[in-house]
Design a protein around this motif. Sequence first.
Motif, PDB file in Angstrom:
ATOM      1  N   MET A 143       0.812  -1.185   0.000  1.00  0.00           N
ATOM      2  CA  MET A 143       0.000   0.000   0.000  1.00  0.00           C
ATOM      3  C   MET A 143       0.865   1.262   0.000  1.00  0.00           C
ATOM      4  O   MET A 143       0.532   2.227  -0.646  1.00  0.00           O
ATOM      5  CB  MET A 143      -0.937  -0.029   1.202  1.00  0.00           C
ATOM      6  N   GLU A 144       1.968   1.224   0.739  1.00  0.00           N
ATOM      7  CA  GLU A 144       2.858   2.387   0.785  1.00  0.00           C
ATOM      8  C   GLU A 144       3.411   2.703  -0.605  1.00  0.00           C
ATOM      9  O   GLU A 144       3.574   3.865  -0.957  1.00  0.00           O
ATOM     10  CB  GLU A 144       3.999   2.168   1.781  1.00  0.00           C
ATOM     11  N   LYS A 191       0.833   4.707  -2.435  1.00  0.00           N
ATOM     12  CA  LYS A 191       0.740   6.064  -1.923  1.00  0.00           C
ATOM     13  C   LYS A 191       1.930   6.901  -2.373  1.00  0.00           C
ATOM     14  O   LYS A 191       1.782   8.078  -2.679  1.00  0.00           O
ATOM     15  CB  LYS A 191       0.636   6.053  -0.401  1.00  0.00           C
ATOM     16  N   ASP A 192       3.117   6.299  -2.377  1.00  0.00           N
ATOM     17  CA  ASP A 192       4.324   7.036  -2.764  1.00  0.00           C
ATOM     18  C   ASP A 192       4.345   7.357  -4.257  1.00  0.00           C
ATOM     19  O   ASP A 192       4.578   8.491  -4.648  1.00  0.00           O
ATOM     20  CB  ASP A 192       5.581   6.258  -2.390  1.00  0.00           C
ATOM     21  N   ASN A 193       4.123   6.341  -5.081  1.00  0.00           N
ATOM     22  CA  ASN A 193       4.120   6.527  -6.528  1.00  0.00           C
ATOM     23  C   ASN A 193       3.563   5.252  -7.164  1.00  0.00           C
ATOM     24  O   ASN A 193       4.295   4.287  -7.360  1.00  0.00           O
ATOM     25  CB  ASN A 193       5.517   6.818  -7.064  1.00  0.00           C
ATOM     26  N   TYR A 194       2.292   5.278  -7.479  1.00  0.00           N
ATOM     27  CA  TYR A 194       1.652   4.062  -7.996  1.00  0.00           C
ATOM     28  C   TYR A 194       2.287   3.571  -9.286  1.00  0.00           C
ATOM     29  O   TYR A 194       2.239   2.392  -9.587  1.00  0.00           O
ATOM     30  CB  TYR A 194       0.143   4.268  -8.175  1.00  0.00           C
ATOM     31  N   TYR A 242     -13.819  10.095  -3.406  1.00  0.00           N
ATOM     32  CA  TYR A 242     -12.597  10.499  -2.718  1.00  0.00           C
ATOM     33  C   TYR A 242     -12.147  11.894  -3.127  1.00  0.00           C
ATOM     34  O   TYR A 242     -11.677  12.666  -2.293  1.00  0.00           O
ATOM     35  CB  TYR A 242     -11.479   9.470  -2.920  1.00  0.00           C
TER      36      TYR A 242
END
Length: 71
Positions: free
Chosen positions: A1-2, A5-8, A62
């Motif tokens: 998941m991180e 969030k950082d750069n898909y 969202y």
Amino acid sequence: MEQIKDNYKKADITPAQQVMLDYAAKLTTTPGEMCAEDLIPLREAGYNDRAILDINQITSYYALSLIHISE
């Protein structure tokens, strides 16, 4: 998941997930530029009408939530 969030674009995800996130990113950042051709990669990745509707609704929810949080 991180990773997502950082750069898909650099995350360890499936090609179908990459296509979905590309679509969601465009829908979020430049919704006025969306066109019918944007659906082609989603369909080629195996997303049907229901899945595309879900992507649109979740992305929009969202985006709207973030607007309200930032106000």
